[in-house]
Scaffold this motif. Structure first.
Motif, PDB file in Angstrom:
ATOM      1  N   ASP A  42       0.829  -1.204   0.000  1.00 50.33           N
ATOM      2  CA  ASP A  42       0.000   0.000   0.000  1.00 50.33           C
ATOM      3  C   ASP A  42       0.864   1.255   0.000  1.00 50.33           C
ATOM      4  O   ASP A  42       1.903   1.310   0.665  1.00 50.33           O
ATOM      5  N   ASN A  43       0.427   2.252  -0.739  1.00 48.81           N
ATOM      6  CA  ASN A  43       1.089   3.561  -0.802  1.00 48.81           C
ATOM      7  C   ASN A  43       2.517   3.493  -1.333  1.00 48.81           C
ATOM      8  O   ASN A  43       3.310   4.414  -1.111  1.00 48.81           O
ATOM      9  N   PHE A  44       2.847   2.391  -2.016  1.00 41.44           N
ATOM     10  CA  PHE A  44       4.189   2.320  -2.588  1.00 41.44           C
ATOM     11  C   PHE A  44       4.347   3.338  -3.714  1.00 41.44           C
ATOM     12  O   PHE A  44       5.387   3.979  -3.846  1.00 41.44           O
ATOM     13  N   VAL A  45       3.301   3.460  -4.534  1.00 49.18           N
ATOM     14  CA  VAL A  45       3.332   4.429  -5.636  1.00 49.18           C
ATOM     15  C   VAL A  45       2.786   5.761  -5.129  1.00 49.18           C
ATOM     16  O   VAL A  45       1.582   6.009  -5.127  1.00 49.18           O
ATOM     17  N   SER A  46       3.674   6.588  -4.638  1.00 50.32           N
ATOM     18  CA  SER A  46       3.313   7.920  -4.166  1.00 50.32           C
ATOM     19  C   SER A  46       4.540   8.813  -4.273  1.00 50.32           C
ATOM     20  O   SER A  46       5.676   8.328  -4.188  1.00 50.32           O
ATOM     21  N   GLU A 289      15.009  -2.748  -0.163  1.00 50.51           N
ATOM     22  CA  GLU A 289      15.063  -2.242   1.206  1.00 50.51           C
ATOM     23  C   GLU A 289      13.774  -1.502   1.576  1.00 50.51           C
ATOM     24  O   GLU A 289      13.181  -1.749   2.634  1.00 50.51           O
ATOM     25  N   LYS A 290      13.334  -0.615   0.701  1.00 49.34           N
ATOM     26  CA  LYS A 290      12.142   0.178   1.008  1.00 49.34           C
ATOM     27  C   LYS A 290      10.876  -0.655   0.891  1.00 49.34           C
ATOM     28  O   LYS A 290       9.983  -0.578   1.743  1.00 49.34           O
ATOM     29  N   GLY A 291      10.783  -1.479  -0.167  1.00 49.32           N
ATOM     30  CA  GLY A 291       9.576  -2.281  -0.378  1.00 49.32           C
ATOM     31  C   GLY A 291       9.367  -3.298   0.732  1.00 49.32           C
ATOM     32  O   GLY A 291       8.253  -3.455   1.242  1.00 49.32           O
ATOM     33  N   LEU A 292      10.430  -3.990   1.136  1.00 48.52           N
ATOM     34  CA  LEU A 292      10.299  -4.986   2.205  1.00 48.52           C
ATOM     35  C   LEU A 292       9.981  -4.326   3.539  1.00 48.52           C
ATOM     36  O   LEU A 292       9.257  -4.886   4.364  1.00 48.52           O
ATOM     37  N   ASN A 293      10.513  -3.127   3.746  1.00 48.63           N
ATOM     38  CA  ASN A 293      10.202  -2.389   4.964  1.00 48.63           C
ATOM     39  C   ASN A 293       8.728  -2.006   5.008  1.00 48.63           C
ATOM     40  O   ASN A 293       8.051  -2.176   6.040  1.00 48.63           O
ATOM     41  N   LEU A 294       8.198  -1.496   3.902  1.00 46.86           N
ATOM     42  CA  LEU A 294       6.779  -1.136   3.833  1.00 46.86           C
ATOM     43  C   LEU A 294       5.891  -2.376   3.897  1.00 46.86           C
ATOM     44  O   LEU A 294       4.754  -2.315   4.372  1.00 46.86           O
TER      45      LEU A 294
END
Length: 327
Positions: A42-46, A289-294
Motif C-alpha cells: 500500500d502507498n508504494f506508488v506515491s 530495502e524500502k519495499g520490504l520495509n513497507l
C-alpha cells in the motif's frame, strides 16, 4: 570487453530490445520487483515514497559508482563505508565550527579523497593486497571517527543544510540531481577518456597492460582516488539528508554498495562493467530495502530476502554472461 553502455533499442525493433535486455539482464528483475511492490504494498506508488527513496538512493549510487571503477580496475575497497562516515563527521564538524556550509561539504569530499589517495598509494605503489589493506583502513578510519566524536552524532547544523538535502528542483530531490551528475561524469570518464580505457585494460590483465607500456600503477592509484572521493561525497549527502554526521552512518553502505555493483553485472574479476549497470543494481537494492520495509518484514527477514536476491541475481548475470560468451 565492453567499455560502453548498451545502446537504447529503436521502437518496434524486437531484436534490438532482446539484445538490450541480454546486455542488462537485471533490468527485467528491476521491472518485476517494481510491479510486485506496486501491487502488494500500500502507498508504494506515491510522490512522498519516491522522494524518500531518491534521498536514500543518492548516497548509495554515488558510493557504488566509485566501487564500480575500482572493481573494473581489478581491485576492491572495503573501507568505503567507514570513509563515508568519516567524511560526514568532518563535514559536520567544519560546518558546526565555521558556519560555512560549502566549506564543510568541501572538507567532507576532501576527506574521502585523502583516504582514497592513501589506499591507492599503498596498493598501487607498494603492492599490498587490496583486500587486506582496505580492511585495515576500514577499522582504522572507523576507530578514528569514533574517537573524534566520542561515539555521538555531530548535529546542530544550520537549517540551510537540511533545506538543501531535503529540497527539490523541478519536483526532483536535490540529492538525486547530485547523483545523476556524478553518474554522467563517471560514464564520460570511463568511456571517453584515455585513463578510463586504461582502467578497463588494467582490470582485464594487469600483466598484459604492463607489457603494452600502459600506466598501470598510476591508473590503479586514480581508481582508488576516485572511489575515495565518491565515498566522501556520499558522506556529505548523508549529512545533507539527516542534518548531522556520525561515525557509523555509512557502515551499511559497504554491503549495499557491493550488492549494487554485483547485481548490476560488474565483474568482481575486473575489466568489465559500466556505471549504468550499477544504476540498475542500486535501484534494485533500494527497491528491496524500502519495499520490504513497507511490506512489514523484520530486519532479519529483510536480510534473508536481500541475500537470496543477491545470490540469485549474481548467478543469473553470470549465467547470461557465459551464455553470450559461448555464442
Amino acid at each position: 570487453m565492453a567499455t560502453g553502455t548498451a545502446e537504447m533499442p529503436k521502437l518496434g525493433d524486437e531484436t534490438s530490445y532482446r539484445n538490450y535486455f541480454k546486455q542488462s539482464p537485471m533490468l527485467l528483475i528491476l521491472v518485476a520487483l517494481a510491479a510486485v511492490f506496486t501491487v502488494f504494498v500500500d502507498n508504494f506508488v506515491s510522490y512522498a515514497n519516491f522522494a524518500n527513496m531518491a534521498r536514500l538512493f543518492a548516497p548509495l549510487l554515488i558510493l557504488a559508482i566509485g566501487m564500480t571503477i575500482v572493481f573494473i580496475a581489478g581491485g576492491i575497497d572495503l573501507s568505503v563505508g567507514s570513509t563515508a562516515s568519516m567524511a560526514s563527521v568532518v563535514c559536520a564538524l567544519v560546518i558546526q565550527h565555521t558556519g560555512i556550509v560549502a566549506l564543510g561539504f568541501a572538507a567532507g569530499v576532501g576527506t574521502g579523497l585523502l583516504i582514497g589517495a592513501i589506499n591507492g598509494a599503498v596498493i598501487a605503489f607498494f603492492r599490498l593486497p587490496a583486500l587486506v589493506f582496505t580492511l585495515a583502513m576500514l577499522l582504522t578510519v572507523r576507530a578514528t571517527a569514533l574517537l573524534m566524536t566520542g561515539g555521538y552524532s555531530v548535529g546542530k547544523l544550520p537549517l540551510s543544510v537540511l533545506a538543501f538535502g531535503r529540497g527539490s528542483f523541478l519536483a526532483i530531490p536535490n540529492l538525486l540531481w547530485v547523483s545523476i551528475a556524478v553518474l554522467l561524469l563517471a560514464a564520460l570518464f570511463l568511456a571517453r577518456s584515455r585513463r578510463g580505457r586504461e582502467i578497463y585494460l588494467v582490470g582485464t590483465s594487469e600483466r598484459a597492460a604492463t607489457f603494452n607500456a600502459l600506466r598501470v600503477t598510476s591508473t590503479k592509484f586514480i581508481a582508488y582516488l576516485v572511489c575515495g572521493g565518491c565515498a566522501g561525497l556520499a558522506g556529505v549527502t548523508i549529512v545533507a539528508r539527516l542534518g548531522s554526521g556520525g561515525p557509523v552512518v555509512g557502515d551499511n553502505l559497504l554491503l549495499s554498495g557491493i550488492a549494487a555493483v554485483v547485481l548490476g553485472g560488474t565483474s568482481i574479476h575486473g575489466g568489465e562493467g559500466t556505471v549504468f549497470k550499477t544504476l540498475i543494481g542500486t535501484q534494485i537494492v533500494i527497491l528491496l530495502e524500502k519495499g520490504l520495509n513497507l511490506f512489514g518484514l523484520s530486519f532479519y527477514d529483510q536480510a534473508i530476502v536481500m541475500g537470496a536476491v543477491i545470490v540469485a541475481g549474481a548467478s543469473f548475470s553470470a549465467w547470461m554472461h557465459r551464455r553470450q560468451s559461448t555464442r
